[in-house]
Design a protein around this motif. Structure first.
Motif, PDB file in Angstrom:
ATOM      1  N   THR A   9      83.658   2.754  23.271  1.00 27.68           N
ATOM      2  CA  THR A   9      83.167   4.123  23.476  1.00 27.68           C
ATOM      3  C   THR A   9      81.650   4.229  23.474  1.00 27.68           C
ATOM      4  OG1 THR A   9      83.303   4.547  21.076  1.00 27.68           O
ATOM      5  CG2 THR A   9      85.242   5.106  22.406  1.00 27.68           C
ATOM      6  N   LEU A  10      80.963   3.153  23.149  1.00 25.35           N
ATOM      7  CA  LEU A  10      79.519   3.196  22.906  1.00 25.35           C
ATOM      8  C   LEU A  10      78.729   3.714  24.103  1.00 25.35           C
ATOM      9  CD1 LEU A  10      77.059   2.528  21.136  1.00 25.35           C
ATOM     10  CD2 LEU A  10      77.204   0.165  21.977  1.00 25.35           C
ATOM     11  N   ALA A  11      78.976   3.190  25.298  1.00 21.46           N
ATOM     12  CA  ALA A  11      78.169   3.555  26.456  1.00 21.46           C
ATOM     13  C   ALA A  11      78.342   5.035  26.816  1.00 21.46           C
ATOM     14  CB  ALA A  11      78.528   2.670  27.650  1.00 21.46           C
ATOM     15  N   VAL A  12      79.584   5.510  26.823  1.00 25.08           N
ATOM     16  CA  VAL A  12      79.827   6.907  27.165  1.00 25.08           C
ATOM     17  C   VAL A  12      79.199   7.829  26.124  1.00 25.08           C
ATOM     18  CG1 VAL A  12      81.606   8.673  27.453  1.00 25.08           C
ATOM     19  CG2 VAL A  12      81.933   6.398  28.446  1.00 25.08           C
ATOM     20  N   SER A  13      79.373   7.487  24.844  1.00 21.60           N
ATOM     21  CA  SER A  13      78.808   8.305  23.777  1.00 21.60           C
ATOM     22  C   SER A  13      77.286   8.338  23.852  1.00 21.60           C
ATOM     23  CB  SER A  13      79.246   7.761  22.414  1.00 21.60           C
ATOM     24  OG  SER A  13      78.632   8.473  21.371  1.00 21.60           O
ATOM     25  N   LEU A  14      76.688   7.179  23.976  1.00 14.11           N
ATOM     26  CA  LEU A  14      75.227   7.089  23.925  1.00 14.11           C
ATOM     27  C   LEU A  14      74.584   7.733  25.147  1.00 14.11           C
ATOM     28  CD1 LEU A  14      72.927   6.110  22.189  1.00 14.11           C
ATOM     29  CD2 LEU A  14      73.257   3.810  23.104  1.00 14.11           C
ATOM     30  N   THR A  15      75.143   7.514  26.329  1.00 16.11           N
ATOM     31  CA  THR A  15      74.554   8.122  27.525  1.00 16.11           C
ATOM     32  C   THR A  15      74.729   9.639  27.531  1.00 16.11           C
ATOM     33  OG1 THR A  15      76.581   7.618  28.780  1.00 16.11           O
ATOM     34  CG2 THR A  15      74.731   6.080  28.977  1.00 16.11           C
ATOM     35  N   SER A  16      75.783  10.149  26.885  1.00 18.07           N
ATOM     36  CA  SER A  16      75.939  11.606  26.813  1.00 18.07           C
ATOM     37  C   SER A  16      74.795  12.241  26.028  1.00 18.07           C
ATOM     38  CB  SER A  16      77.287  11.976  26.179  1.00 18.07           C
ATOM     39  OG  SER A  16      77.291  11.811  24.764  1.00 18.07           O
ATOM     40  N   ILE A  17      74.157  11.448  25.172  1.00 14.83           N
ATOM     41  CA  ILE A  17      72.999  11.915  24.405  1.00 14.83           C
ATOM     42  C   ILE A  17      71.705  11.640  25.171  1.00 14.83           C
ATOM     43  CG2 ILE A  17      71.673  11.527  22.280  1.00 14.83           C
ATOM     44  CD1 ILE A  17      74.468  10.749  21.039  1.00 14.83           C
ATOM     45  N   LEU A  18      71.554  10.415  25.651  1.00 13.88           N
ATOM     46  CA  LEU A  18      70.311  10.022  26.307  1.00 13.88           C
ATOM     47  C   LEU A  18      70.020  10.875  27.542  1.00 13.88           C
ATOM     48  CD1 LEU A  18      70.813   6.175  25.983  1.00 13.88           C
ATOM     49  CD2 LEU A  18      68.875   7.450  25.032  1.00 13.88           C
ATOM     50  N   GLU A  19      71.048  11.272  28.267  1.00 14.02           N
ATOM     51  CA  GLU A  19      70.856  12.002  29.517  1.00 14.02           C
ATOM     52  C   GLU A  19      70.328  13.417  29.295  1.00 14.02           C
ATOM     53  OE1 GLU A  19      71.057  11.256  32.739  1.00 14.02           O
ATOM     54  OE2 GLU A  19      71.459   9.141  32.341  1.00 14.02           O
ATOM     55  N   GLN A  20      70.383  13.935  28.067  1.00 14.52           N
ATOM     56  CA  GLN A  20      69.926  15.311  27.837  1.00 14.52           C
ATOM     57  C   GLN A  20      68.588  15.386  27.109  1.00 14.52           C
ATOM     58  OE1 GLN A  20      72.217  17.456  24.600  1.00 14.52           O
ATOM     59  NE2 GLN A  20      73.706  15.849  25.047  1.00 14.52           N
ATOM     60  N   LEU A  21      67.963  14.245  26.869  1.00 17.36           N
ATOM     61  CA  LEU A  21      66.731  14.232  26.080  1.00 17.36           C
ATOM     62  C   LEU A  21      65.502  14.057  26.962  1.00 17.36           C
ATOM     63  CD1 LEU A  21      67.862  12.055  23.041  1.00 17.36           C
ATOM     64  CD2 LEU A  21      68.044  14.527  23.365  1.00 17.36           C
ATOM     65  N   ASP A  22      64.387  14.641  26.498  1.00 15.44           N
ATOM     66  CA  ASP A  22      63.123  14.484  27.198  1.00 15.44           C
ATOM     67  C   ASP A  22      62.173  13.618  26.362  1.00 15.44           C
ATOM     68  OD1 ASP A  22      62.061  16.139  25.168  1.00 15.44           O
ATOM     69  OD2 ASP A  22      62.381  17.953  26.352  1.00 15.44           O
TER      70      ASP A  22
END
Length: 291
Positions: A9-22
């Protein structure tokens, strides 16, 4: 974030966070020696996202130690934590940060804002009130000590995460349940008030969930208490050695945004939080908090 063998689950979880950050944010992952391919995933994501930084082979024994480690190596003035690698997050983190700073305007001292699967606090606060080296249930000890310092607020809001594929077996759920009660006693709770609380829950006319939970605690608590005596012992704040008093205190700090405005005598500027933030965090009624 902390990770240990969560490659599924790591990639899906982590990218769901990274994609919304500036550019205001960095993401720190503490990996405690994963052997399931997590390291390859983290290295690939580090190459793709400049805001991601991983500490490999960190050597922590439990989640509390891993979170402390992340606070120590973080570079910002604030931290966002309790973000698990088996959860996928909707776009909510920038809005949660903006909401925190709105509430901060009504506070004279540092505080932690607890949400659904996420919290935010000044880094200095969580360094001053660190997690203890405990197993499952370490958050409850952490929250007790923060409430004792009048440094915790809990926000009732629309859920912003959902679990992605991590489903414990019945045996694992039982093990975690016992360990959670053991940790309660390790962290300084008194046995007799605990049993009284469990009995009250069992006899509760309010709901089936409370009754089932109370019965489970009545059955498991004597065994868990005996087991806790073989492990490291910590002190609880004197006023919260009685679990019932802690539960009452937690309910008292759990509220909607509107209730926070009334309690702190502030007006939240929802234009600063944005329409999405308001849709997520401006809930009409507070849900029951289950700890």
């Amino acid at each position: 974030m902390s990770n240990y063998n969560m490659a599924e689950t790591l990639a899906v979880s982590l990218t769901s966070i990274l994609e919304q950050l500036d550019g205001r944010f960095e993401v720190v992952v503490i990996d405690d020696g994963s052997t399931d391919g997590s390291v390859d995933i983290l290295e690939r994501l580090e190459a793709a996202y400049g805001s991601l930084r991983t500490v490999y082979d960190a050597g922590n024994d439990n989640l509390g130690e891993a979170r402390n480690h992340s606070f120590q190596v973080a570079e910002g003035d604030y931290v966002l934590a309790a973000i698990d690698t088996d959860d996928q997050f909707t776009h909510c983190i920038p809005e949660f940060v903006d909401f925190y700073h709105q509430i901060e305007a009504g506070r004279e001292s540092d505080f932690l804002l607890l949400g659904d699967g996420i919290y935010m606090a000044p880094r200095e606060l969580v360094l001053d009130v660190p997690y203890r080296s405990l197993g499952y249930g370490e958050d409850r000890d952490f929250y007790r000590r923060l409430i004792a310092r009048e440094a915790l607020l809990s926000l009732s809001h629309i859920p912003v995460r959902h679990s992605i594929g991590y489903d414990r077996s019945l045996k694992e759920k039982f093990r975690v349940g016992v360990e959670t009660i053991v940790v309660q006693f390790q962290s300084g709770l008194d046995f007799v008030p605990y049993m009284q609380w469990a009995l009250d829950e069992t006899l509760n006319e309010g709901g089936q969930l409370e009754r089932h939970r109370g019965l489970a605690h009545l059955i498991l608590a004597p065994f868990a208490y005996a087991l806790s005596l073989t492990k490291a012992q910590y002190d609880a704040p004197p006023e919260f050695r009685d679990i019932g008093r802690y539960k009452e205190a937690l309910r008292d700090v759990h509220m909607t945004a509107e209730q926070m405005e009334d309690r702190l005598d502030i007006d939240i500027d929802w234009t600063a939080v944005g329409p999405r933030g308001r849709a997520l965090f401006d809930k009409e009624t507070a849900d029951n908090v289950i700890d």
